[in-house]
Design an enzyme around this catalytic site. Structure first.
Site: not given
Length: 554
Positions: A78, A468
């Site tokens: 990510d 996130s």
């Protein structure tokens, strides 16, 4: 054994011949077939050492009488995919991982699974596969990265994104940014804070799908390799006792995991992944339940990005088991739940103690009285939105301000780094939900830039995408219905006043019903064009964030 479908009887002579061709002796392939799902790749820092973990798990399986059969799955980093087109592929990869495991298990009649994983979507994708297939399964993660040290202060991956904002604002030099870049991520492992990967690895332990220690033993310690060997032995016990994931994954087990999540102040992405895992186990896990538990479960661990501690500190303080032992004191953990140890949670926790009361606070002295995550509802989010309230500055728990509206993350990032966002603004990033993106991108870039520019205590950010686990500040995501589904977030215009009241769990657009009705009548939905066939299929089948962004079956 399930593997008898592929190896027993005279009609399976061709199958046995292929196993002999692969180098297995007859006495070997008569053993239980244990799939070792290895998410190793040479891109993700959290996965570059997984071959060592997989080899240790295979050694444990073999020593305990099983035949380890290793196969790979994909994985997205990510961090590397962040803030560009690549992030559209991250969440969709979760379902791809789950499906690929099903293909391998059913095609080869495997008896059990050891799931070697570590980072963001790979962990829940593997757990979803275990819940769906319901054969004896156990998770072993690669463990967390150590924190970096810069000028005597511990830093991590989120520090670097905030440094980008500071550099853009002229607060630090490019040379200083380069030095932070070189020290923020010093070892292999999942990024050092209580971000999504580490949160989910802690969840595997709290759910009972992984052995004690799975969530917190650092990647570079030999104890991680020993844990992998023990995991290999444990799967053989699960086969012997016929303990399957759905024996472990009950509603009470998920309540345990949610309580741990709230105590840790974990990533808001758990509000996607826990419901998705539950869905595959045939359990409904509504957002309202997460919020209900958050209201009564105190926030005991002040972990990065909201606090100073890293996962290595939690490990030294006793790990997830210590957090659960402390929650047991308040009857917030159901000790009757069975785990992959073959014992109950209460038996696992016997004799466990907290070794550092600053890292895992006592119940009468929590960092916050409520858990780390709050679920908000209101005229802007009728079906719900989520925020990591433990990482919100006190002055931003209640906020009203004018909307600054953007139809994609790139436009919002350019405005933030270009100095166009002012104190009191509420940045709205829409058409980034599961369908709209498609793929529900994380927004670490915009949130960290705001923090690095010193605006995290003055500016809120709201999106139908997600954040996130490294995000902090008044970052409210998963707004549902999303803009692409016609949710109210699609109707917001620049200058509209948005009201945020996290303690009251409210998120409202202060525009009259009459005006909104007129706007809806003239609405021309924005469509993010994508060339990917895979993403177009995902867009068609994806459900909303409040449903875990799982895919429709038909």
């Amino acid at each position: 054994m399930r593997s008898d479908r592929a190896k027993a009887g005279i009609e399976r002579a061709p199958h046995r011949s292929l196993m002999l061709a692969a180098g297995y002796s007859r006495w070997e392939f008569e053993r239980p077939w244990v799939g070792v799902v290895n998410a190793y790749n040479a891109i993700i820092p959290g996965h570059i050492h997984l071959q060592r973990i997989a080899d240790a798990a295979k050694a444990g399986i073999y020593a305990a009488g099983g035949l380890p059969l290793e196969f790979p799955v994909i994985g997205v980093c990510d961090g590397i995919a962040m803030n560009h087109l690549g992030m559209k592929f991250s969440l969709p990869s979760r379902e791809l991982i789950m499906d690929s495991i099903e293909v391998m298990v059913e095609a080869h009649a495997l008896d059990a699974l050891v799931l070697v994983t570590n980072c963001d979507k790979i962990v829940p994708g593997m757990a979803m596969a275990a819940a769906s297939l319901n054969i004896p399964s156990i998770v072993i993660s690669g463990g967390p990265m150590l924190a970096g040290v810069y000028e005597g202060k511990e830093i991590d991956f989120s520090s670097l994104y905030e440094a980008v904002g500071s550099c853009a604002a002229g607060k630090i030099s490019r040379d200083e940014l380069d030095r932070i870049e070189e020290t923020a991520c010093p070892t292999c492992g999942s990024c050092a804070g209580m971000f999504t990967a580490n949160t989910m690895n802690c969840m595997m332990e709290a759910l009972g799908l992984a052995l004690p220690g799975n969530g917190t033993i650092p990647a570079v310690l030999s104890a991680r390799e020993r844990l992998a060997k023990d995991t290999g032995r444990a799967i053989m016990t699960l086969i012997e006792k016929n303990i399957k994931p759905r024996d472990i994954l009950t509603l009470e087990t998920f309540k345990n995991a949610i309580a741990v999540d709230m105590a840790l102040g974990g990533s808001t992405n758990t509000t996607l992944h826990l419901p998705a895992i539950a869905h595959m186990a045939g359990i409904n896990l509504p957002l309202e339940l997460l919020d209900e538990i958050s209201r009564k479960c105190p926030h005991l661990c002040n972990m990065s990005p909201g606090g100073p501690h890293h996962v290595q500190d939690l490990y030294a303080a006793g790990g997830v088991q210590a957090v659960m032992a402390r929650l047991t004191e308040a009857n917030l953990i159901n000790g009757d739940c069975i785990t992959v140890t073959g014992r109950s949670m209460a038996e696992n926790l016997k004799g466990v103690k907290v070794l550092n009361d600053d890292v895992v606070r006592p119940l009468n002295n929590p960092y916050h009285k409520e858990g780390g995550i709050a679920v908000l509802k209101g005229s802007l989010a009728p079906d719900g939105a989520v925020v990591k309230q433990s990482a919100v500055a006190p002055e931003m728990l209640r906020h009203q301000g004018p909307a600054r509206v953007f139809n994609c993350e790139e436009d919002a990032s350019a405005a933030i780094l270009g100095g166009q966002i002012k104190p009191k603004d509420v940045v709205v990033i829409r058409y980034e939900g599961p369908k709209g993106g498609p793929g529900m991108r994380e927004m670490l870039g915009p949130t960290a830039s705001l923090a690095g520019m010193g605006l995290d205590k003055e500016v809120a950010l709201i999106t139908d995408g997600r954040f996130s686990g490294a995000s902090r500040g008044a970052s409210i995501g998963h707004v549902s219905p999303e803009a692409a589904a016609g949710g109210p977030i699609a109707l917001v215009r620049d200058g509209d006043i948005i009201s945020i009241d996290i303690p009251a769990r409210k998120l409202d657009l202060l525009v009259s019903e009459e005006e909104l009705k007129a706007r809806r009548a003239s609405l021309k939905p924005y469509v993010q064009e994508v060339k990917s066939h895979f993403l177009r299929r995902y867009r068609h089948f994806a459900t909303s964030g409040v449903k875990g962004a799982v895919l429709l079956d038909e």
